[in-house]
Design a protein around this motif. Structure first.
Motif, PDB file in Angstrom:
ATOM      1  N   SER A  92      36.884  37.561  30.178  1.00 62.36           N
ATOM      2  CA  SER A  92      36.076  36.708  31.045  1.00 62.36           C
ATOM      3  C   SER A  92      36.786  36.446  32.374  1.00 62.36           C
ATOM      4  O   SER A  92      36.155  36.442  33.436  1.00 62.36           O
ATOM      5  CB  SER A  92      35.769  35.390  30.343  1.00 62.36           C
ATOM      6  OG  SER A  92      34.986  34.549  31.160  1.00 62.36           O
ATOM      7  N   ALA A  93      38.095  36.227  32.312  1.00 57.40           N
ATOM      8  CA  ALA A  93      38.862  36.014  33.550  1.00 57.40           C
ATOM      9  C   ALA A  93      38.956  37.286  34.367  1.00 57.40           C
ATOM     10  O   ALA A  93      38.912  37.255  35.608  1.00 57.40           O
ATOM     11  CB  ALA A  93      40.253  35.494  33.207  1.00 57.40           C
ATOM     12  N   LEU A  94      39.070  38.431  33.688  1.00 62.88           N
ATOM     13  CA  LEU A  94      39.196  39.706  34.385  1.00 62.88           C
ATOM     14  C   LEU A  94      37.935  40.050  35.155  1.00 62.88           C
ATOM     15  O   LEU A  94      37.993  40.685  36.209  1.00 62.88           O
ATOM     16  CB  LEU A  94      39.518  40.810  33.379  1.00 62.88           C
ATOM     17  CG  LEU A  94      39.901  42.186  33.944  1.00 62.88           C
ATOM     18  CD1 LEU A  94      41.190  42.085  34.753  1.00 62.88           C
ATOM     19  CD2 LEU A  94      40.055  43.192  32.817  1.00 62.88           C
ATOM     20  N   ILE A  95      36.793  39.610  34.647  1.00 61.50           N
ATOM     21  CA  ILE A  95      35.526  39.891  35.313  1.00 61.50           C
ATOM     22  C   ILE A  95      35.474  39.259  36.697  1.00 61.50           C
ATOM     23  O   ILE A  95      34.863  39.796  37.627  1.00 61.50           O
ATOM     24  CB  ILE A  95      34.357  39.401  34.436  1.00 61.50           C
ATOM     25  CG1 ILE A  95      34.232  40.291  33.198  1.00 61.50           C
ATOM     26  CG2 ILE A  95      33.047  39.387  35.207  1.00 61.50           C
ATOM     27  CD1 ILE A  95      33.257  39.779  32.186  1.00 61.50           C
ATOM     28  N   ASP A  96      36.118  38.098  36.866  1.00 61.32           N
ATOM     29  CA  ASP A  96      36.110  37.407  38.163  1.00 61.32           C
ATOM     30  C   ASP A  96      37.123  37.979  39.147  1.00 61.32           C
ATOM     31  O   ASP A  96      37.192  37.514  40.292  1.00 61.32           O
ATOM     32  CB  ASP A  96      36.402  35.918  37.952  1.00 61.32           C
ATOM     33  CG  ASP A  96      35.265  35.213  37.237  1.00 61.32           C
ATOM     34  OD1 ASP A  96      34.108  35.634  37.428  1.00 61.32           O
ATOM     35  OD2 ASP A  96      35.531  34.250  36.490  1.00 61.32           O
ATOM     36  N   LEU A  97      37.907  38.954  38.719  1.00 60.55           N
ATOM     37  CA  LEU A  97      38.947  39.520  39.590  1.00 60.55           C
ATOM     38  C   LEU A  97      38.393  40.081  40.899  1.00 60.55           C
ATOM     39  O   LEU A  97      38.990  39.860  41.962  1.00 60.55           O
ATOM     40  CB  LEU A  97      39.723  40.597  38.829  1.00 60.55           C
ATOM     41  CG  LEU A  97      40.940  41.198  39.542  1.00 60.55           C
ATOM     42  CD1 LEU A  97      41.995  40.121  39.770  1.00 60.55           C
ATOM     43  CD2 LEU A  97      41.531  42.349  38.722  1.00 60.55           C
ATOM     44  N   PRO A  98      37.268  40.808  40.893  1.00 60.54           N
ATOM     45  CA  PRO A  98      36.743  41.339  42.164  1.00 60.54           C
ATOM     46  C   PRO A  98      36.417  40.272  43.199  1.00 60.54           C
ATOM     47  O   PRO A  98      36.403  40.563  44.406  1.00 60.54           O
ATOM     48  CB  PRO A  98      35.487  42.097  41.734  1.00 60.54           C
ATOM     49  CG  PRO A  98      35.737  42.471  40.327  1.00 60.54           C
ATOM     50  CD  PRO A  98      36.501  41.323  39.748  1.00 60.54           C
ATOM     51  N   LEU A  99      36.135  39.044  42.752  1.00 58.35           N
ATOM     52  CA  LEU A  99      35.809  37.974  43.691  1.00 58.35           C
ATOM     53  C   LEU A  99      37.050  37.337  44.301  1.00 58.35           C
ATOM     54  O   LEU A  99      36.965  36.672  45.334  1.00 58.35           O
ATOM     55  CB  LEU A  99      34.977  36.892  43.000  1.00 58.35           C
ATOM     56  CG  LEU A  99      33.600  37.321  42.489  1.00 58.35           C
ATOM     57  CD1 LEU A  99      32.908  36.155  41.812  1.00 58.35           C
ATOM     58  CD2 LEU A  99      32.737  37.857  43.632  1.00 58.35           C
ATOM     59  N   SER A 100      38.201  37.520  43.664  1.00 61.43           N
ATOM     60  CA  SER A 100      39.421  36.874  44.136  1.00 61.43           C
ATOM     61  C   SER A 100      40.383  37.835  44.833  1.00 61.43           C
ATOM     62  O   SER A 100      41.273  37.388  45.551  1.00 61.43           O
ATOM     63  CB  SER A 100      40.146  36.204  42.958  1.00 61.43           C
ATOM     64  OG  SER A 100      40.449  37.146  41.952  1.00 61.43           O
ATOM     65  N   VAL A 101      40.190  39.118  44.638  1.00 64.34           N
ATOM     66  CA  VAL A 101      41.078  40.109  45.241  1.00 64.34           C
ATOM     67  C   VAL A 101      40.449  40.629  46.534  1.00 64.34           C
ATOM     68  O   VAL A 101      39.236  40.836  46.612  1.00 64.34           O
ATOM     69  CB  VAL A 101      41.343  41.275  44.265  1.00 64.34           C
ATOM     70  CG1 VAL A 101      42.179  42.360  44.925  1.00 64.34           C
ATOM     71  CG2 VAL A 101      42.036  40.767  43.019  1.00 64.34           C
ATOM     72  N   SER A 102      41.283  40.843  47.540  1.00 62.88           N
ATOM     73  CA  SER A 102      40.792  41.377  48.805  1.00 62.88           C
ATOM     74  C   SER A 102      40.174  42.756  48.599  1.00 62.88           C
ATOM     75  O   SER A 102      40.726  43.590  47.875  1.00 62.88           O
ATOM     76  CB  SER A 102      41.944  41.480  49.806  1.00 62.88           C
ATOM     77  OG  SER A 102      41.551  42.214  50.956  1.00 62.88           O
ATOM     78  N   PRO A 103      39.021  43.043  49.224  1.00 57.72           N
ATOM     79  CA  PRO A 103      38.423  44.371  49.098  1.00 57.72           C
ATOM     80  C   PRO A 103      39.336  45.500  49.555  1.00 57.72           C
ATOM     81  O   PRO A 103      39.267  46.603  49.013  1.00 57.72           O
ATOM     82  CB  PRO A 103      37.176  44.271  49.997  1.00 57.72           C
ATOM     83  CG  PRO A 103      36.841  42.825  50.008  1.00 57.72           C
ATOM     84  CD  PRO A 103      38.154  42.108  49.968  1.00 57.72           C
ATOM     85  N   VAL A 104      40.197  45.224  50.526  1.00 56.00           N
ATOM     86  CA  VAL A 104      41.144  46.251  50.977  1.00 56.00           C
ATOM     87  C   VAL A 104      42.104  46.610  49.850  1.00 56.00           C
ATOM     88  O   VAL A 104      42.443  47.788  49.642  1.00 56.00           O
ATOM     89  CB  VAL A 104      41.910  45.756  52.219  1.00 56.00           C
ATOM     90  CG1 VAL A 104      42.970  46.767  52.628  1.00 56.00           C
ATOM     91  CG2 VAL A 104      40.950  45.499  53.365  1.00 56.00           C
ATOM     92  N   THR A 144      30.554  49.110  43.367  1.00 56.47           N
ATOM     93  CA  THR A 144      30.275  48.595  42.026  1.00 56.47           C
ATOM     94  C   THR A 144      31.358  47.623  41.581  1.00 56.47           C
ATOM     95  O   THR A 144      31.070  46.577  40.983  1.00 56.47           O
ATOM     96  CB  THR A 144      30.170  49.759  41.030  1.00 56.47           C
ATOM     97  OG1 THR A 144      29.141  50.661  41.458  1.00 56.47           O
ATOM     98  CG2 THR A 144      29.838  49.257  39.638  1.00 56.47           C
ATOM     99  N   PHE A 145      32.599  47.952  41.868  1.00 54.56           N
ATOM    100  CA  PHE A 145      33.714  47.082  41.491  1.00 54.56           C
ATOM    101  C   PHE A 145      33.614  45.742  42.204  1.00 54.56           C
ATOM    102  O   PHE A 145      33.777  44.679  41.579  1.00 54.56           O
ATOM    103  CB  PHE A 145      35.037  47.768  41.833  1.00 54.56           C
ATOM    104  CG  PHE A 145      36.249  46.987  41.408  1.00 54.56           C
ATOM    105  CD1 PHE A 145      36.846  47.208  40.186  1.00 54.56           C
ATOM    106  CD2 PHE A 145      36.787  46.019  42.246  1.00 54.56           C
ATOM    107  CE1 PHE A 145      37.960  46.476  39.791  1.00 54.56           C
ATOM    108  CE2 PHE A 145      37.895  45.283  41.868  1.00 54.56           C
ATOM    109  CZ  PHE A 145      38.483  45.516  40.636  1.00 54.56           C
ATOM    110  N   ILE A 146      33.339  45.756  43.486  1.00 54.62           N
ATOM    111  CA  ILE A 146      33.296  44.524  44.273  1.00 54.62           C
ATOM    112  C   ILE A 146      32.172  43.595  43.800  1.00 54.62           C
ATOM    113  O   ILE A 146      32.322  42.373  43.760  1.00 54.62           O
ATOM    114  CB  ILE A 146      33.123  44.866  45.767  1.00 54.62           C
ATOM    115  CG1 ILE A 146      34.406  45.490  46.324  1.00 54.62           C
ATOM    116  CG2 ILE A 146      32.769  43.616  46.567  1.00 54.62           C
ATOM    117  CD1 ILE A 146      35.605  44.587  46.268  1.00 54.62           C
TER     118      ILE A 146
END
Length: 276
Positions: A92-104, A144-146
């Protein structure tokens, strides 16, 4: 009471002023500059081959990202809500990773994994004729990842609220798992699902950082609309940059309108369930 009314009006003025300078004014400047040279210039800018290709590519990538995240989003949502397993909280925490990590950072990570020269899997894929980085496949993967969490985070609360009573009742009446899903679960989450799909589509259309890293920004091959806006602005082709940016902004506003309508449907459905 008078002091409270004054404070309320002052707060409203401050909020409106803040939103005007942060959102309203920049958007108005884009609209103003888009139509500054007339409708003919706008038409010529949007119908040029480079712009048409970038818009088609952006639309194709966004649609495919929505489809992928919809299928896997529904599956992951059911997994998180309906089942208990080791590592559930970590997932569940890993799913939110794209929202917290810079797209670059996301784009760089994808290159390290799928790069054709020294990527973990990219070298093998390149040797067998599959190129992910600097291709449309890489753009779809990054987009898709973002946008991964958007569908999931809309469906999970609805599934949690409804529980499993209706699915169990359908199973006791002889319904197969597939029948229970399509006749009971899917209708129950349809507004949340569509809401997440619209958010995913809007997010996919506007993605820039990760796409720029993995695409190579090759004009006529891997250049999306957001990358085109940057290049045309830097090349002093202002009319094309403003026209493309205006079109993207118009689609974003349309998505906001759809989301607002869907939110009202979701709240109405929740209120009916609460009163029944």
């Amino acid at each position: 009471m008078a002091d409270k009314n004054i404070a309320r009006y002052v707060l409203r003025i401050l909020v409106i002023t803040y939103l005007f300078f942060l959102v309203g004014w920049p958007v108005w400047l884009i609209v103003h500059n888009t139509f500054a040279d007339g409708l003919d210039a706008l038409h010529d800018a949007l119908t040029s081959p480079t712009v048409v290709f970038s818009l088609k590519l952006t639309l194709a990538v966004a649609v495919q990202a929505v489809l992928i995240n919809t299928i896997f989003g529904v599956g992951i949502s059911l997994l998180l809500v309906r089942y208990e397993f080791p590592g559930k909280r970590a997932l569940s925490a890993l799913i939110d990773l794209p929202l917290s990590v810079s797209p670059v950072v996301v784009g760089l990570a994808l290159i390290l994994v799928y790069g054709p020269r020294d990527g973990w899997f990219g070298v093998w894929l390149h040797e067998h004729g599959f190129n992910i980085i600097f291709s449309t496949t890489g753009i779809i993967l990054a987009t898709t990842f973002i946008s991964l969490p958007l569908v999931i985070r809309e469906i999970v609360p609805v599934l949690t609220e409804r529980g499993i009573d209706e699915e169990q009742a359908a199973s006791s009446l002889g319904a197969s798992p597939a029948q229970a899903f399509f006749r009971v679960t899917l209708p129950a989450i349809k507004w949340a699902l569509v809401y997440g799909m619209v958010l995913t589509f809007a997010r996919a259309l506007g993605e820039f950082g990760a796409v720029k890293i993995v695409s190579g920004n090759l004009e006529g091959r891997t250049q999306t609309a957001t990358l085109l806006v940057e290049q045309k602005y830097q090349d002093f082709e202002q009319s094309t940059a403003y026209a493309t940016a205006f079109l993207l902004a118009a689609v974003a506003v349309a998505c906001i309108a759809v989301v607002t309508i869907l939110r009202s449907h979701t709240e109405s459905a929740s209120a009916k369930r609460g009163t029944s």
